[in-house]
Design an enzyme around this catalytic site. Structure first.
Site, mmCIF file in Angstrom:
data_model
loop_
_atom_site.group_PDB
_atom_site.id
_atom_site.type_symbol
_atom_site.label_atom_id
_atom_site.label_comp_id
_atom_site.label_asym_id
_atom_site.label_seq_id
_atom_site.Cartn_x
_atom_site.Cartn_y
_atom_site.Cartn_z
ATOM 1 N N SER A 123 0.918 -1.057 -0.037
ATOM 2 C CA SER A 123 0.030 -0.154 0.055
ATOM 3 C C SER A 123 0.962 1.266 -0.073
ATOM 4 O O SER A 123 2.183 1.160 0.460
ATOM 5 C CB SER A 123 -0.997 0.018 1.329
ATOM 6 O OG SER A 123 -1.087 1.419 1.507
ATOM 7 N N TYR A 178 -1.157 -1.187 10.588
ATOM 8 C CA TYR A 178 -1.421 -1.471 9.089
ATOM 9 C C TYR A 178 -0.164 -0.992 8.147
ATOM 10 O O TYR A 178 0.144 -1.788 7.450
ATOM 11 C CB TYR A 178 -2.827 -1.316 8.762
ATOM 12 C CG TYR A 178 -2.957 -1.309 7.162
ATOM 13 C CD1 TYR A 178 -3.323 -2.796 6.903
ATOM 14 C CD2 TYR A 178 -3.108 -0.223 6.345
ATOM 15 C CE1 TYR A 178 -3.561 -2.754 5.647
ATOM 16 C CE2 TYR A 178 -3.256 -0.400 4.966
ATOM 17 C CZ TYR A 178 -3.514 -1.847 4.582
ATOM 18 O OH TYR A 178 -3.799 -1.895 3.151
#
Length: 262
Positions: free
Chosen positions: A144, A157
């Site tokens: 990401s 995360y």
């Protein structure tokens, strides 16, 4: 590698019951690859498998499994290695948790880290060894743009995706000359179930930068087949990642905090 060159190859895709997982599967099936689809929701997997079989005339195998269970990667390998030659591994399974890290229950964070880091690493080690022995293989790790800077409200995360990014790029360098490559694809906001699962509401930043899931998957698969080390999807995301390197880390965190507000 041309798009029609994957006939006779078999791809294993985790998190294949929704979002990017379905689109990765479609991209590979379009190129002729047989598929092994892995996710928790067997009913959703069966629906996806049937549609892909009908549309592309490829073989599809469904395996319902929870990667939050530490024993699942070894189970998958032992089950599949005897039945399939896995040539392509798409480590797509993963999820995020939105909120202040100290307010998120530890069992939830532990589950996320097990899926996003531990299972990804274990599956890679298991299947990549066979690829290296055979002299050909392709691996795609889904990271990401959050992995390029600290992200308050997605603290664990974004840290996990930073691990995926660096692990994948390092592994690709180690595999040079073996016929196997490892590519990391780093999307920004994509039109998937991610926000609903994480607990975050759609905000202005998401609306301005969101990409179609199918477009993200196409970019990732193309980069993987070319053996690229990593790719960031979308021009705006590429620009953000580029300018992060010139931004003080304290400021990176503050900017990310503003962009991620509900």
């Amino acid at each position: 590698m041309q798009e029609a060159d994957l006939g006779g190859r078999t791809a294993l895709i985790t998190g294949a019951s929704s979002g990017l997982g379905i689109d990765f599967a479609r991209e590979l099936a379009r190129r002729g690859a047989d598929l092994v689809l892995v996710a928790r929701r067997e009913d959703r997997l069966n629906e996806v498998a049937e549609k892909l079989r009908a549309a592309f005339d490829v073989r599809t195998t469904v395996v319902a499994a929870d990667l939050a269970d530490p024993h699942t990667p070894e189970m998958l390998y032992q089950t599949l290695a005897a039945q399939h030659r896995i040539d392509i591994l798409i480590n797509n399974a993963g999820f995020g948790l939105y909120g202040n890290e100290l307010d998120i229950a530890w069992p939830d964070t532990r589950r996320m880290l097990q899926v996003d880091i531990v299972a990804l690493t274990h599956l890679t080690k298991l299947f990549a060894q066979d690829m290296r022995t055979r002299g050909w293989g392709r691996i795609l790790q889904v990271a990401s743009i959050g992995g390029y800077q600290p992200s308050p409200s997605y603290a664990a995360y974004s840290a996990a995706k930073s691990y995926v990014l660096h692990f994948g790029e390092a592994l690709n360098a180690e595999l040079r000359g073996t016929g196997v490559s490892c590519t990391v694809v780093s999307p920004g906001v994509a039109a998937t179930e991610f926000l609903a699962v994480s607990g975050q509401r759609l905000n202005g930043f998401h609306r301005a930068t969101m990409m179609r899931s199918a477009r993200v998957a196409a970019i990732g698969i193309r980069a993987m087949l070319r053996g690229r080390s990593s790719v960031v999807t979308g021009l705006l995301n590429q620009l953000m990642v580029f300018f992060v390197r010139f931004t003080p880390r304290v400021l990176q965190a503050r900017i990310a905090a503003v962009l991620m507000r509900n």
